[in-house]
Write a protein that holds these residues in place. Structure first.
Motif, short mmCIF file in Angstrom:
data_model
loop_
_atom_site.label_atom_id
_atom_site.label_comp_id
_atom_site.label_asym_id
_atom_site.label_seq_id
_atom_site.Cartn_x
_atom_site.Cartn_y
_atom_site.Cartn_z
N SER A 1 3.76 16.87 -4.97
CA SER A 1 2.33 16.58 -5.10
C SER A 1 2.07 15.34 -5.95
O SER A 1 0.97 14.77 -5.89
N ARG A 2 3.06 14.93 -6.75
CA ARG A 2 2.87 13.79 -7.65
C ARG A 2 4.05 12.82 -7.66
O ARG A 2 4.03 11.85 -8.43
N TYR A 3 5.04 13.04 -6.81
CA TYR A 3 6.22 12.18 -6.80
C TYR A 3 6.86 12.20 -5.43
O TYR A 3 6.91 13.24 -4.76
N SER A 4 7.36 11.02 -5.01
CA SER A 4 8.15 10.97 -3.78
C SER A 4 9.25 9.92 -3.94
O SER A 4 9.15 9.02 -4.78
N TYR A 5 10.29 10.06 -3.15
CA TYR A 5 11.40 9.10 -3.17
C TYR A 5 11.80 8.83 -1.73
O TYR A 5 12.08 9.75 -0.97
N SER A 6 11.82 7.54 -1.36
CA SER A 6 12.20 7.16 -0.01
C SER A 6 12.67 5.72 -0.01
O SER A 6 12.05 4.86 -0.65
N GLY A 7 13.75 5.45 0.69
CA GLY A 7 14.23 4.09 0.84
C GLY A 7 14.52 3.39 -0.46
O GLY A 7 14.33 2.17 -0.59
N TYR B 1 2.19 7.82 -17.17
CA TYR B 1 1.93 8.80 -18.23
C TYR B 1 0.63 8.42 -18.92
O TYR B 1 0.48 7.30 -19.40
N ASN B 2 -0.31 9.36 -18.94
CA ASN B 2 -1.67 9.15 -19.47
C ASN B 2 -2.51 8.34 -18.48
O ASN B 2 -1.97 7.60 -17.65
N ILE B 3 -3.82 8.49 -18.60
CA ILE B 3 -4.72 7.88 -17.62
C ILE B 3 -6.13 7.81 -18.19
O ILE B 3 -6.59 8.74 -18.86
N SER B 4 -6.82 6.69 -17.94
CA SER B 4 -8.23 6.59 -18.33
C SER B 4 -9.12 6.29 -17.12
O SER B 4 -10.33 6.19 -17.27
N GLY B 5 -8.52 6.13 -15.94
CA GLY B 5 -9.28 5.90 -14.72
C GLY B 5 -9.29 7.14 -13.85
O GLY B 5 -9.09 8.26 -14.33
N SER B 6 -9.51 6.95 -12.56
CA SER B 6 -9.59 8.08 -11.64
C SER B 6 -8.25 8.38 -10.97
O SER B 6 -8.03 9.49 -10.48
N ARG B 7 -7.33 7.42 -10.97
CA ARG B 7 -6.00 7.62 -10.37
C ARG B 7 -5.09 6.51 -10.85
O ARG B 7 -5.48 5.35 -10.88
N SER B 8 -3.87 6.85 -11.22
CA SER B 8 -2.86 5.85 -11.60
C SER B 8 -1.62 6.06 -10.75
O SER B 8 -1.20 7.19 -10.51
N GLU B 9 -1.03 4.93 -10.31
CA GLU B 9 0.17 5.00 -9.49
C GLU B 9 1.07 3.79 -9.77
O GLU B 9 0.60 2.65 -9.85
N THR B 10 2.36 4.07 -9.91
CA THR B 10 3.37 3.01 -9.92
C THR B 10 4.48 3.37 -8.94
O THR B 10 4.69 4.54 -8.62
N ARG B 11 5.17 2.33 -8.50
CA ARG B 11 6.36 2.50 -7.66
C ARG B 11 7.49 1.74 -8.34
O ARG B 11 7.31 0.59 -8.75
N TRP B 12 8.64 2.38 -8.45
CA TRP B 12 9.79 1.77 -9.11
C TRP B 12 10.98 1.75 -8.16
O TRP B 12 11.21 2.71 -7.42
N LYS B 13 11.74 0.67 -8.20
CA LYS B 13 12.98 0.57 -7.43
C LYS B 13 14.00 -0.23 -8.25
O LYS B 13 13.65 -0.87 -9.24
N ASN B 14 15.25 -0.18 -7.83
CA ASN B 14 16.34 -0.90 -8.50
C ASN B 14 16.41 -0.56 -9.98
O ASN B 14 16.67 -1.42 -10.83
N VAL B 15 16.21 0.71 -10.30
CA VAL B 15 16.26 1.16 -11.69
C VAL B 15 17.73 1.25 -12.14
O VAL B 15 18.51 1.99 -11.54
N LYS B 16 18.07 0.49 -13.18
CA LYS B 16 19.47 0.42 -13.63
C LYS B 16 19.55 0.61 -15.14
O LYS B 16 18.58 0.38 -15.87
#
Length: 219
Positions: free
Chosen positions: A53-59, A195-210
């Protein structure tokens, strides 16, 4: 989950005068001389919702999002909403580096997108936080500006932590943006997501995490 990824004291005053809070003009290679290290991780999402509901992982891409009324990661906790990757790289000494590419969706604000956990005077050594001004502004907490016009583009992030000397070095797109005191020795580890929010929705996408260890800092 398992992922295979690729003491000499220095005057803090000299560091601050030379670099902290202002941008260096030359492009750097923050991982030069470092050793890429495998790591495991956990995903932390609101305890009363399914992880999907709050996280996905693909490609190769981790996607994290939260809403203001979301719970934190376990029942009874009092911190803010979160959907984060928690790297299992606990350390109290040595030199450690986080690397990754982040895409910050417009409208995300009041949200920590990456953190080095652990400090003696505060819970964290550093947080990179997205604010809504100037097309998305990344700051160290609510303080020093690290980047503007940060929404809706891929941004390369490196955070080096010299735990022996209590310094953290932040690079955005291979440019050293500043170095900062780490707020005291403790058990540290890396996190990224939202983590934490002051708006209506927050989203980030991360890749190549090393994860990298034992290299030169502030180059």
């Amino acid at each position: 989950m398992y992922v295979s990824c690729r003491k000499t004291a220095t005057s803090a005053a000299q560091h601050d005068a030379a670099i902290s809070g202002r941008e260096a003009n030359t492009e750097a290679n923050p991982t030069s001389g470092w050793t890429q290290t495998s790591y495991t991780y956990n995903i932390q999402t609101p305890w009363n919702l399914s992880q999907s509901s709050r996280y996905s992982y693909s490609g190769g891409e981790h996607r994290f999002w939260i809403y203001p009324d979301d719970e934190c990661q376990y029942e009874g906790c009092s911190t803010g909403p979160r959907s984060e990757l928690r790297m299992n790289n606990n350390y109290t000494s040595g030199r450690h580096q986080f690397e990754g590419d982040v895409y910050i969706v417009s409208g995300s604000k009041g949200t920590d997108i990456m953190q080095v956990f652990g400090g003696s005077t505060h819970a964290t050594a550093i947080m990179l936080k997205i604010h809504s001004a100037s097309g998305g502004t990344i700051k160290r907490y609510d303080n020093e500006t690290l980047m503007t016009s940060a929404y809706n583009k891929w941004i390369h992030v490196n955070v080096q932590h010299d735990a022996d000397n209590g310094r953290i070095y932040v690079y955005i797109n291979n440019t050293l943006k500043g170095n900062y005191a780490d707020r005291g020795n403790a058990t540290h580890y890396f996190k990224c997501g939202v983590y934490n929010i002051s708006g209506s929705r927050s989203e980030t996408r991360w890749k190549n995490v090393k994860y990298w260890k034992n290299g030169p800092v502030g180059q």
